[in-house]
Scaffold this motif. Structure first.
Motif, PDB file in Angstrom:
ATOM      1  N   GLU A 281      43.026  43.530  48.041  1.00 31.97           N
ATOM      2  CA  GLU A 281      44.018  44.012  46.666  1.00 31.97           C
ATOM      3  C   GLU A 281      44.381  42.670  45.891  1.00 31.97           C
ATOM      4  OE1 GLU A 281      46.886  47.280  45.627  1.00 31.97           O
ATOM      5  OE2 GLU A 281      47.730  45.878  46.960  1.00 31.97           O
ATOM      6  N   PRO A 282      44.141  42.763  44.478  1.00 31.91           N
ATOM      7  CA  PRO A 282      44.504  41.524  43.757  1.00 31.91           C
ATOM      8  C   PRO A 282      46.227  41.350  44.037  1.00 31.91           C
ATOM      9  CG  PRO A 282      44.004  43.424  42.403  1.00 31.91           C
ATOM     10  CD  PRO A 282      43.418  43.657  43.975  1.00 31.91           C
ATOM     11  N   PRO A 283      46.308  40.112  43.828  1.00 29.79           N
ATOM     12  CA  PRO A 283      47.874  39.637  43.817  1.00 29.79           C
ATOM     13  C   PRO A 283      48.575  40.428  42.490  1.00 29.79           C
ATOM     14  CG  PRO A 283      46.948  37.873  42.773  1.00 29.79           C
ATOM     15  CD  PRO A 283      45.769  38.767  43.238  1.00 29.79           C
ATOM     16  N   ALA A 284      49.821  40.767  42.581  1.00 33.32           N
ATOM     17  CA  ALA A 284      50.681  41.573  41.679  1.00 33.32           C
ATOM     18  C   ALA A 284      50.501  41.180  40.167  1.00 33.32           C
ATOM     19  CB  ALA A 284      52.201  41.694  42.141  1.00 33.32           C
ATOM     20  N   SER A 285      50.278  39.820  40.214  1.00 39.04           N
ATOM     21  CA  SER A 285      50.215  39.129  38.773  1.00 39.04           C
ATOM     22  C   SER A 285      48.898  39.525  37.824  1.00 39.04           C
ATOM     23  CB  SER A 285      50.168  37.511  38.729  1.00 39.04           C
ATOM     24  OG  SER A 285      49.087  37.214  39.736  1.00 39.04           O
ATOM     25  N   LEU A 286      47.993  40.132  38.763  1.00 43.05           N
ATOM     26  CA  LEU A 286      46.650  40.508  38.141  1.00 43.05           C
ATOM     27  C   LEU A 286      46.566  42.015  38.252  1.00 43.05           C
ATOM     28  CD1 LEU A 286      44.337  38.240  39.865  1.00 43.05           C
ATOM     29  CD2 LEU A 286      45.184  37.983  37.633  1.00 43.05           C
ATOM     30  N   GLN A 287      47.463  42.950  38.626  1.00 40.98           N
ATOM     31  CA  GLN A 287      47.487  44.101  38.344  1.00 40.98           C
ATOM     32  C   GLN A 287      47.884  44.871  37.230  1.00 40.98           C
ATOM     33  OE1 GLN A 287      49.299  46.044  42.151  1.00 40.98           O
ATOM     34  NE2 GLN A 287      48.500  44.479  43.287  1.00 40.98           N
ATOM     35  N   GLY A 288      46.998  44.435  36.229  1.00 47.30           N
ATOM     36  CA  GLY A 288      47.059  45.031  35.114  1.00 47.30           C
ATOM     37  C   GLY A 288      45.958  44.693  34.311  1.00 47.30           C
ATOM     38  N   TRP A 289      45.781  45.133  32.828  1.00 47.90           N
ATOM     39  CA  TRP A 289      44.610  45.089  32.057  1.00 47.90           C
ATOM     40  C   TRP A 289      44.281  43.602  31.896  1.00 47.90           C
ATOM     41  CZ3 TRP A 289      41.817  49.428  31.877  1.00 47.90           C
ATOM     42  CH2 TRP A 289      42.439  50.497  32.070  1.00 47.90           C
ATOM     43  N   LYS A 290      42.818  43.333  32.050  1.00 52.83           N
ATOM     44  CA  LYS A 290      42.298  41.987  31.876  1.00 52.83           C
ATOM     45  C   LYS A 290      41.033  42.055  31.156  1.00 52.83           C
ATOM     46  CE  LYS A 290      43.328  38.905  34.116  1.00 52.83           C
ATOM     47  NZ  LYS A 290      43.870  37.440  33.758  1.00 52.83           N
ATOM     48  N   ASP A 291      40.781  41.061  30.380  1.00 54.33           N
ATOM     49  CA  ASP A 291      39.545  40.748  29.772  1.00 54.33           C
ATOM     50  C   ASP A 291      38.922  39.586  30.303  1.00 54.33           C
ATOM     51  OD1 ASP A 291      40.468  38.536  28.013  1.00 54.33           O
ATOM     52  OD2 ASP A 291      41.462  40.242  26.996  1.00 54.33           O
ATOM     53  N   THR A 292      39.752  38.684  30.785  1.00 51.93           N
ATOM     54  CA  THR A 292      39.231  37.293  31.574  1.00 51.93           C
ATOM     55  C   THR A 292      39.810  37.104  32.958  1.00 51.93           C
ATOM     56  OG1 THR A 292      39.246  36.387  29.338  1.00 51.93           O
ATOM     57  CG2 THR A 292      38.866  34.901  31.166  1.00 51.93           C
ATOM     58  N   VAL A 293      39.110  36.680  33.917  1.00 54.48           N
ATOM     59  CA  VAL A 293      39.447  36.609  35.239  1.00 54.48           C
ATOM     60  C   VAL A 293      38.975  35.422  35.840  1.00 54.48           C
ATOM     61  CG1 VAL A 293      37.528  38.188  36.224  1.00 54.48           C
ATOM     62  CG2 VAL A 293      39.718  37.991  37.652  1.00 54.48           C
ATOM     63  N   SER A 294      39.827  34.707  36.533  1.00 53.82           N
ATOM     64  CA  SER A 294      39.339  33.348  37.263  1.00 53.82           C
ATOM     65  C   SER A 294      38.700  33.974  38.468  1.00 53.82           C
ATOM     66  CB  SER A 294      40.680  32.651  37.515  1.00 53.82           C
ATOM     67  OG  SER A 294      40.379  31.447  38.355  1.00 53.82           O
ATOM     68  N   ILE A 295      37.615  33.151  38.591  1.00 53.89           N
ATOM     69  CA  ILE A 295      36.783  33.420  39.906  1.00 53.89           C
ATOM     70  C   ILE A 295      36.439  32.103  40.520  1.00 53.89           C
ATOM     71  CG2 ILE A 295      34.623  34.470  41.045  1.00 53.89           C
ATOM     72  CD1 ILE A 295      34.385  36.246  38.405  1.00 53.89           C
ATOM     73  N   GLU A 296      36.965  31.915  41.808  1.00 50.59           N
ATOM     74  CA  GLU A 296      36.875  30.392  42.446  1.00 50.59           C
ATOM     75  C   GLU A 296      35.468  30.452  43.130  1.00 50.59           C
ATOM     76  OE1 GLU A 296      40.231  29.983  44.870  1.00 50.59           O
ATOM     77  OE2 GLU A 296      41.597  30.508  43.336  1.00 50.59           O
ATOM     78  N   PRO A 297      35.085  29.107  43.493  1.00 48.91           N
ATOM     79  CA  PRO A 297      33.942  29.137  44.162  1.00 48.91           C
ATOM     80  C   PRO A 297      33.859  29.903  45.436  1.00 48.91           C
ATOM     81  CG  PRO A 297      34.551  26.950  43.440  1.00 48.91           C
ATOM     82  CD  PRO A 297      35.779  27.838  43.106  1.00 48.91           C
ATOM     83  N   ASP A 298      32.700  30.368  45.785  1.00 46.32           N
ATOM     84  CA  ASP A 298      32.408  31.349  46.800  1.00 46.32           C
ATOM     85  C   ASP A 298      33.204  32.480  47.085  1.00 46.32           C
ATOM     86  OD1 ASP A 298      30.944  31.731  49.161  1.00 46.32           O
ATOM     87  OD2 ASP A 298      32.202  30.932  50.466  1.00 46.32           O
ATOM     88  N   GLN A 299      33.575  33.101  45.939  1.00 42.03           N
ATOM     89  CA  GLN A 299      34.750  34.103  45.851  1.00 42.03           C
ATOM     90  C   GLN A 299      34.011  35.408  44.953  1.00 42.03           C
ATOM     91  OE1 GLN A 299      38.166  34.068  43.103  1.00 42.03           O
ATOM     92  NE2 GLN A 299      39.452  33.926  45.133  1.00 42.03           N
ATOM     93  N   THR A 300      34.339  36.613  45.656  1.00 40.99           N
ATOM     94  CA  THR A 300      33.533  37.601  45.016  1.00 40.99           C
ATOM     95  C   THR A 300      34.879  38.841  44.476  1.00 40.99           C
ATOM     96  OG1 THR A 300      31.658  37.546  46.714  1.00 40.99           O
ATOM     97  CG2 THR A 300      32.103  39.875  45.618  1.00 40.99           C
TER      98      THR A 300
END
Length: 509
Positions: free
Chosen positions: A456-475
């Protein structure tokens, strides 16, 4: 010997500061990536990142790319000598908002005029304030000497008005963009999106805010007095020539252009005067490539109340928050516990002073923030939906791809039915140097982050998003729904990666 040293330098750097996005084709739903349009040399550089045939100059360019993000140019500390500039507030008049892209000059450094771009002015743009349910016409005009577009980042708008690379306005041309505001309260923004010129036009100053308000936001008791306790704040880094001018081509880094001079709302060495009260800061990372981690210099907590596209369900207490290019967050800082002698400032991850605060003790208000802000949720139905679109982000510099392909304006990579939710799975494939963090942006929608590496994403990302940070080797899995029809871009929001081809198109039908 020199080549060996460069290779060693590149292999050491695995923590990357940057951003990107992803795309794929309906015919490519398997995991085999199509590299059919790539040359043998490009393939050699991509697969396993084999650099054995590269020249020293090419290696140096790579070192200037990945390595420059591992250890980016340090920013200057703000001296706080200039009060933060605030953009004018622009509301529809008879339903119409006039927005002109123009060029001019701006006194960023005292006594020196720097050539800049702006909307309705010489540098940056206004805050456009609109309301859910309102019928609006953005009357756009290009007064630049080059083509541009007007992209409404985060706005749920029909594809024909989105302002992607298909909607070019030549110098002197105008266009009316008509739509009904169909989303809730949020802090959005707008900027250009022409192929081959987006990064440079943003770098020169084309960026502005959009506030969406709704009935819910008016009832929450949040700080909402513009320029008093509610502030739009865009962070950007730039390089200047000795003559204090922008020279984007000289500063250009194909893996993301990073500067050593901080501008906040276009202000050099800013400070912000606030009262002894709760203050709302609407943070926007408007940089071409630099990530920002925001925290208070004394280690105090603050509350996050909103993500890119709307309120969290409740205020979330944090000590720091990281935004990659294109991301926004609204935070509340309680200045009532400080006084005029407090040395309080917003700083980054290495404690560079980004924005010092000056406390005006004559101004004090008591604001009670509601404990319930929204009813956002990822539903069980959404969690159980199968993955229907897989995207793999990969590469560096000029050889960046989504599913092995670079952007082609004449190719539709995905189709999706209007109003239907699908699960997009985006994987950031690392290279031998560790890879880069990619901020992944989808036009025309606000999505939900379902999971990050299955969690589950952290609380800071539990809202509407249009841009999301994806780190290397992350899905990352996203629940994506398009409320309107049209063709929309999805891409890495490191602007140089976008321009080098890390972008695709989805058509909502």
């Amino acid at each position: 010997m020199k080549s060996k040293l460069l290779i060693t330098t590149l292999l050491v750097g695995t923590v990357i500061i940057g951003g990107c996005s992803a795309s794929s084709s309906e015919s490519d739903k398997n995991e085999t990536m199509d590299h059919s349009n790539m040359t043998d040399e490009e393939m050699a550089n991509m697969e396993g990142m084999d650099h054995s045939n590269m020249t020293e100059e090419e290696m140096a360019n790579m070192d200037n790319g990945h390595a420059s993000h591992t250890n980016p140019l340090p920013l200057n500390n703000s001296t706080g000598e200039n009060e933060l500039a605030l953009p004018p507030l622009l509301e529809p008049k008879d339903g119409i908002v006039d927005i002109i892209a123009q060029q001019g000059s701006t006194e960023i450094f005292k006594g020196i005029q720097t050539k800049t771009y702006g909307y309705n002015g010489s540098f940056l743009g206004p805050v456009i304030k609109i309301t859910e349910g309102e019928k609006v016409t953005f009357r756009t005009k290009n007064d630049l000497s080059e083509p541009t577009t007007f992209h409404w980042h985060g706005v749920e708008i029909p594809g024909e008005g989105d302002g992607g690379p298909h909607q070019i306005l030549k110098p002197g041309e105008s266009e009316d963009v008509k739509f009904t505001v169909s989303q809730g309260a949020s802090t959005l923004w707008f900027h250009p999106h022409p192929v081959g010129a987006t990064a440079e036009q943003v770098y020169k100053g084309l960026a502005g805010f959009i506030y969406v308000e709704d009935e819910n936001s008016k009832k929450l008791g949040l700080p909402s007095q513009y320029g008093e306790n509610d502030f739009p704040i865009v962070f950007q880094d730039r390089q200047f020539t000795e003559e204090k001018q922008f020279d984007y081509q000289a500063a250009l880094n194909e893996d993301g252009t990073i500067g050593d001079t901080l501008l906040v709302n276009g202000t050099l060495n800013p400070k912000l005067t606030v009262g002894k009260e709760k203050v709302r800061l609407r943070l926007l990372n408007g940089a071409n490539a630099r990530n920002y981690t925001f925290k208070l210099n004394k280690g105090d907590t603050f509350q996050q109340i909103a993500t890119d596209g709307g309120f969290l369900n409740k205020p979330t207490t944090l000590r720091e928050i990281t935004l990659t290019p294109g991301e926004r967050a609204e935070i509340i800082v309680d200045f009532s516990k400080f006084d005029s002698k407090s040395n309080i400032a917003l700083v980054n991850e290495v404690d560079t002073i980004l924005l010092p605060f000056e406390i005006d003790e004559q101004k004090a208000n008591s604001t009670k923030i509601s404990k319930s802000l929204n009813d956002f949720a990822v539903t069980d139905e959404e969690r159980n939906l199968p993955v229907t679109k897989k995207l793999e982000l990969f590469g560096m510099g000029k050889i960046v791809t989504i599913n092995g392909k670079q952007f082609d304006m004449n190719r539709i990579d995905f189709t999706q039915k209007q109003g239907e939710t699908e699960i997009w799975e985006i994987y950031n494939k690392p290279d031998m140097m560790g890879g880069m963090t990619h901020p992944f942006h989808i036009h025309g929608t606000q999505f939900k982050v379902v999971s990050i590496d299955g969690e589950e994403p952290p609380a800071s990302l539990q809202g509407w998003k249009d841009t999301v940070s994806i780190e290397p080797d992350q899905t990352v899995k996203l629940a994506v729904k398009f409320p309107n029809k049209g063709i929309y871009m999805f891409h890495c929001h490191i602007l140089e990666h976008e321009e080098n081809g890390m972008m695709g198109q989805v058509e909502a039908i």
